[in-house]
Design a protein around this motif. Structure first.
Motif, PDB file in Angstrom:
ATOM      1  N   TYR A  40       3.580  13.090  40.190  1.00 59.06           N
ATOM      2  CA  TYR A  40       3.080  12.229  40.387  1.00 59.06           C
ATOM      3  C   TYR A  40       3.414  11.958  38.576  1.00 59.06           C
ATOM      4  O   TYR A  40       3.648  10.680  37.977  1.00 59.06           O
ATOM      5  CB  TYR A  40       1.328  12.381  40.384  1.00 59.06           C
ATOM      6  N   ASP A  41       3.687  12.351  37.785  1.00 54.91           N
ATOM      7  CA  ASP A  41       4.103  12.610  36.349  1.00 54.91           C
ATOM      8  C   ASP A  41       5.491  12.277  35.842  1.00 54.91           C
ATOM      9  O   ASP A  41       6.289  11.904  35.212  1.00 54.91           O
ATOM     10  CB  ASP A  41       4.036  13.981  35.800  1.00 54.91           C
ATOM     11  N   ARG A  65       3.326   7.419  45.515  1.00 57.23           N
ATOM     12  CA  ARG A  65       2.954   7.667  44.384  1.00 57.23           C
ATOM     13  C   ARG A  65       1.465   7.800  44.499  1.00 57.23           C
ATOM     14  O   ARG A  65       0.541   7.571  45.847  1.00 57.23           O
ATOM     15  CB  ARG A  65       3.205   6.652  43.242  1.00 57.23           C
ATOM     16  N   SER A  66       0.581   8.233  43.260  1.00 57.29           N
ATOM     17  CA  SER A  66      -0.770   7.667  43.244  1.00 57.29           C
ATOM     18  C   SER A  66      -0.701   6.637  43.084  1.00 57.29           C
ATOM     19  O   SER A  66      -0.377   5.219  42.729  1.00 57.29           O
ATOM     20  CB  SER A  66      -0.934   9.302  41.657  1.00 57.29           C
ATOM     21  N   SER A  67      -2.482   5.630  44.025  1.00 56.84           N
ATOM     22  CA  SER A  67      -2.671   4.665  43.660  1.00 56.84           C
ATOM     23  C   SER A  67      -2.709   4.528  42.113  1.00 56.84           C
ATOM     24  O   SER A  67      -3.101   2.882  41.924  1.00 56.84           O
ATOM     25  CB  SER A  67      -4.117   4.859  44.742  1.00 56.84           C
ATOM     26  N   ARG A  68      -2.629   5.305  41.382  1.00 48.31           N
ATOM     27  CA  ARG A  68      -3.348   4.454  40.089  1.00 48.31           C
ATOM     28  C   ARG A  68      -1.545   3.989  39.694  1.00 48.31           C
ATOM     29  O   ARG A  68      -1.516   3.996  37.922  1.00 48.31           O
ATOM     30  CB  ARG A  68      -3.267   5.719  38.877  1.00 48.31           C
ATOM     31  N   THR A  69      -0.639   4.037  39.827  1.00 45.08           N
ATOM     32  CA  THR A  69       0.715   4.041  39.548  1.00 45.08           C
ATOM     33  C   THR A  69       1.192   3.001  40.220  1.00 45.08           C
ATOM     34  O   THR A  69       0.552   2.524  41.089  1.00 45.08           O
ATOM     35  CB  THR A  69       1.804   4.981  39.730  1.00 45.08           C
ATOM     36  N   PRO A  70       2.176   1.973  39.472  1.00 42.72           N
ATOM     37  CA  PRO A  70       2.553   0.873  39.596  1.00 42.72           C
ATOM     38  C   PRO A  70       3.218   0.296  40.875  1.00 42.72           C
ATOM     39  O   PRO A  70       3.957   1.869  41.025  1.00 42.72           O
ATOM     40  CB  PRO A  70       2.804   0.055  37.932  1.00 42.72           C
ATOM     41  N   LYS A  91      -2.581   2.641  50.830  1.00 39.98           N
ATOM     42  CA  LYS A  91      -3.308   2.738  50.136  1.00 39.98           C
ATOM     43  C   LYS A  91      -4.639   3.728  51.123  1.00 39.98           C
ATOM     44  O   LYS A  91      -5.084   3.427  51.908  1.00 39.98           O
ATOM     45  CB  LYS A  91      -4.331   2.340  49.325  1.00 39.98           C
ATOM     46  N   GLU A 119      -6.785   8.042  46.926  1.00 42.37           N
ATOM     47  CA  GLU A 119      -5.447   8.482  45.634  1.00 42.37           C
ATOM     48  C   GLU A 119      -4.128   8.548  45.767  1.00 42.37           C
ATOM     49  O   GLU A 119      -2.927   8.263  44.766  1.00 42.37           O
ATOM     50  CB  GLU A 119      -5.713   9.681  45.277  1.00 42.37           C
ATOM     51  N   THR A 120      -3.804   7.685  47.192  1.00 46.12           N
ATOM     52  CA  THR A 120      -2.587   8.572  47.594  1.00 46.12           C
ATOM     53  C   THR A 120      -2.133   6.507  47.894  1.00 46.12           C
ATOM     54  O   THR A 120      -2.865   5.853  48.554  1.00 46.12           O
ATOM     55  CB  THR A 120      -1.766   9.034  49.400  1.00 46.12           C
TER      56      THR A 120
END
Length: 187
Positions: A126-127, A154-159, A174, A177-178
């Motif tokens: 994720y990073d 990816r993380s759901s927080r990434t674009p 979604k 969190e994925t």
């Protein structure tokens, strides 16, 4: 515990590196593969699993009928786990199954890869910097078959990934969190 969800190796428990990886949950893998199976994207496919970690995505594809799988993982300990898991899946296989582990960086592998793939998984840490993911995606089109699918997790927080000219996004979903994006080669 990570396991193969379905296919000839269904319920086989996979080893997971002690640190540095984030295996795709069984629930997300099951949902992804249900959608892939509905498109007949796995059976007989040439599969490339980038940032393989434990190899769970590529080995799930193998269990469900993929013809050949390449697991790319640069971390030596994770690559060793991939080899161990690949051997366990190959032993369970009712026929000949080719699984190769490439212990090297993803970008380096993509720049020298030979042949084409029908199904590609990118499940980076994720990073991972967005610029590195963008470079990986830009290197993909030359190794994709005409009807290939690319699946990015990816993380759901990434674009949403920055798709290069040779790829077009076709689906996203979604799962908690994925976030999973699908793309195809531009025809």
């Amino acid at each position: 515990m990570t396991r193969i969800v379905s296919g000839f190796a269904g319920s086989l428990v996979l080893r997971v590196p002690k640190s540095g990886t984030r295996p795709t949950s069984d629930q997300v893998r099951e949902a992804m593969f249900s959608a892939l199976d509905a498109r007949d994207a796995v059976d007989g496919a040439q599969v490339l699993d980038l940032y393989a970690g434990s190899g769970a995505l590529g080995l799930e594809a193998a269990s469900r009928g993929a013809a050949e799988v390449v697991l790319v993982e640069r971390a030596a300990t994770a690559a060793a786990v991939c080899r161990s898991n690949a051997l366990a899946v190959q032993k369970a296989s009712p026929g000949k199954l080719t699984v190769t582990v490439a212990a090297r960086p993803v970008q380096s592998y993509l720049e020298s890869a030979v042949g084409t793939f029908d199904l590609v998984f990118l499940d980076p840490p994720y990073d991972l910097p967005e610029a590195e993911l963008t470079a990986n995606l830009a290197a993909l089109p030359r190794v994709l078959s005409e009807d290939a699918l690319v699946v990015v997790e990816r993380s759901s927080r990434t674009p949403e990934p920055s798709w290069p000219g040779g790829l077009s996004a076709v689906r996203s979903k979604k799962y908690g969190e994925t976030m999973v994006w699908w793309a195809e080669p531009v025809k």
